[in-house]
Design a protein around this motif. Sequence first.
Motif, PDB file in Angstrom:
ATOM      1  N   TYR A  64      -5.729  17.063   5.390  1.00 59.03           N
ATOM      2  CA  TYR A  64      -5.398  15.847   6.132  1.00 59.03           C
ATOM      3  C   TYR A  64      -4.685  16.218   7.426  1.00 59.03           C
ATOM      4  O   TYR A  64      -5.047  15.747   8.501  1.00 59.03           O
ATOM      5  CB  TYR A  64      -4.531  14.956   5.241  1.00 59.03           C
ATOM      6  CG  TYR A  64      -4.121  13.629   5.805  1.00 59.03           C
ATOM      7  CD1 TYR A  64      -4.851  13.003   6.812  1.00 59.03           C
ATOM      8  CD2 TYR A  64      -2.989  12.967   5.313  1.00 59.03           C
ATOM      9  CE1 TYR A  64      -4.466  11.769   7.313  1.00 59.03           C
ATOM     10  CE2 TYR A  64      -2.595  11.735   5.808  1.00 59.03           C
ATOM     11  CZ  TYR A  64      -3.327  11.145   6.807  1.00 59.03           C
ATOM     12  OH  TYR A  64      -2.938   9.920   7.293  1.00 59.03           O
ATOM     13  N   LYS A  68      -6.072  15.621  11.168  1.00 61.10           N
ATOM     14  CA  LYS A  68      -5.369  14.710  12.066  1.00 61.10           C
ATOM     15  C   LYS A  68      -5.149  15.353  13.425  1.00 61.10           C
ATOM     16  O   LYS A  68      -5.394  14.754  14.450  1.00 61.10           O
ATOM     17  CB  LYS A  68      -4.015  14.302  11.465  1.00 61.10           C
ATOM     18  CG  LYS A  68      -4.028  12.919  10.869  1.00 61.10           C
ATOM     19  CD  LYS A  68      -2.643  12.297  10.766  1.00 61.10           C
ATOM     20  CE  LYS A  68      -1.789  12.933   9.695  1.00 61.10           C
ATOM     21  NZ  LYS A  68      -0.659  12.104   9.285  1.00 61.10           N
ATOM     22  N   TYR A 133      -7.871   9.765   3.015  1.00 55.20           N
ATOM     23  CA  TYR A 133      -6.677  10.575   3.282  1.00 55.20           C
ATOM     24  C   TYR A 133      -5.445   9.682   3.319  1.00 55.20           C
ATOM     25  O   TYR A 133      -4.430   9.953   2.696  1.00 55.20           O
ATOM     26  CB  TYR A 133      -6.801  11.244   4.658  1.00 55.20           C
ATOM     27  CG  TYR A 133      -7.546  12.558   4.740  1.00 55.20           C
ATOM     28  CD1 TYR A 133      -7.499  13.510   3.710  1.00 55.20           C
ATOM     29  CD2 TYR A 133      -8.259  12.886   5.898  1.00 55.20           C
ATOM     30  CE1 TYR A 133      -8.167  14.726   3.843  1.00 55.20           C
ATOM     31  CE2 TYR A 133      -8.919  14.102   6.027  1.00 55.20           C
ATOM     32  CZ  TYR A 133      -8.878  15.015   4.999  1.00 55.20           C
ATOM     33  OH  TYR A 133      -9.516  16.212   5.137  1.00 55.20           O
ATOM     34  N   ASN A 134      -5.581   8.626   4.117  1.00 58.31           N
ATOM     35  CA  ASN A 134      -4.452   7.739   4.321  1.00 58.31           C
ATOM     36  C   ASN A 134      -4.005   7.080   3.016  1.00 58.31           C
ATOM     37  O   ASN A 134      -2.820   7.018   2.699  1.00 58.31           O
ATOM     38  CB  ASN A 134      -4.849   6.684   5.363  1.00 58.31           C
ATOM     39  CG  ASN A 134      -3.709   5.774   5.694  1.00 58.31           C
ATOM     40  OD1 ASN A 134      -3.605   4.686   5.147  1.00 58.31           O
ATOM     41  ND2 ASN A 134      -2.814   6.222   6.554  1.00 58.31           N
ATOM     42  N   ASP A 138      -0.668   8.937   2.144  1.00 59.65           N
ATOM     43  CA  ASP A 138       0.400   8.129   2.727  1.00 59.65           C
ATOM     44  C   ASP A 138       0.776   6.958   1.819  1.00 59.65           C
ATOM     45  O   ASP A 138       1.932   6.637   1.668  1.00 59.65           O
ATOM     46  CB  ASP A 138      -0.008   7.594   4.110  1.00 59.65           C
ATOM     47  CG  ASP A 138      -0.257   8.727   5.100  1.00 59.65           C
ATOM     48  OD1 ASP A 138       0.332   9.817   4.894  1.00 59.65           O
ATOM     49  OD2 ASP A 138      -1.034   8.539   6.059  1.00 59.65           O
TER      50      ASP A 138
END
Lengths: 227, 217
Positions: A64, A68, A133-134, A138
């Motif tokens: 990730y 990014k 990913y997010n 996250d």
Amino acid sequence: MKTSRARKGFLALALALVFAFPVFTLSAHAAAKEGTDYMVLAKPIPNMDKTVIKVFSYDCPFCYKYDKSVTPAVVGQLSKDGIKYTVWHLKTKGKYGPQASELFAALITKDEKAKLGLFDDKSSFKKAKMVYYNAYHDKKERWGDGKDPAAFMKTGLAAAGISEADFQKLLKEPATQARLKAWEGAYEIAKIQGVPGFIVKGKYLLYTKSIKSIDGMAATIMELMAK
Amino acid sequence: MKFIKKIAALQDHRIMWILLFLIALALEQVAYQIFQKWLYMRPCEQCVYIRFSMVCLMIAGVIGAINAKSIVLKVIAYIIAIYGTVKGIGFSLKLIKIGEAFRSGDPFGVQGCSSTPSFPFGLPLHEWFPSTFLPTGDCGVDYPIVPEDAVLSSTQKYLVDLYKDGWYLIPSKHFMNMEQSTLLAFSTILLAILMFLVCWIIVEVKKKGQPKQEKEA
């Protein structure tokens, strides 16, 4: 007796210098060192001469981070020199590794038809990947920890903007199936040092821990390409 | 000298070795039973290696406790204990580096964690005891990840919230993260072990030297 020992000592020293010299000069010229910056794969991947492969997983924090801020920049630099970039998703990592592989492979087929690159903002592969990913890293989403594949798929399909039926159609296409077959090789690479893993020319695996900057990574890749 | 003799005498007692075993067992069990099973914090690759180091300390404790007066057994126990702590310090340092890269925006200089561990000596511990030695988390990710269908008691909920930013020795203050704490634990244990070992060697050497000196006199 004494002189012969001294002579032997001198000879050994001279030999050591002779053998050490080319090593020193070589390392002064070459920035990338085998064993430190990269390793040579025992089984090279064929037909990857002008290509960098990234082995990754949605369930991998550093993949990730690289996606990014690092990989798009490096790939941008490399593409000016005509170097191609491709991705292999690792299906053995993460509770939904196999589902993610199928979806990503299908979405890349869709993007290829639309002539969209892997980092194109309109690429449905990129959209789905970033949403996964997010969600995973996250928002700590785990989609029932392996018990609810449908929920996992729903997230990715929504991000890509396609229906389950579209996905099934794309999945059956020969391009998708061929991609999934190639990705079977991801595990052999991933088990060497984990993911993300970058392979240059199908032959040189970069040691991720030795990557120190975007420019350094691009330079190492260029150097290995020239080998 | 009196102090050195006292310390050396301590490690001649089984109790010191049992204590080593119990400390390592307690740390391991707290990690597994409380933080992993009860509070849903998942162990990463380096974390399961740290557990391996703890197991080395347990084994050393058992071997030392078999007969704390046997030189052979104690030498073996010391070797295993020092090996375990040195390895543990290495794993903790590596996790500190990974953790820093993970928490910062700079991903360079580290390799993230693998989900297929390779233990020292090629031991397939993750296949033999997957619940303890199979990494299910990622390095740096040490906050609780509660399954959707889990029903939490009020204590559990309180603790899960307390650790929501990750594991800290004092969670509210973000004081000492997990890897810094294990580094401290291994370093302290290593210091103690070395102290016992050095005192023991000094006393043994003196003992050997004693009769000779008498003869010379």
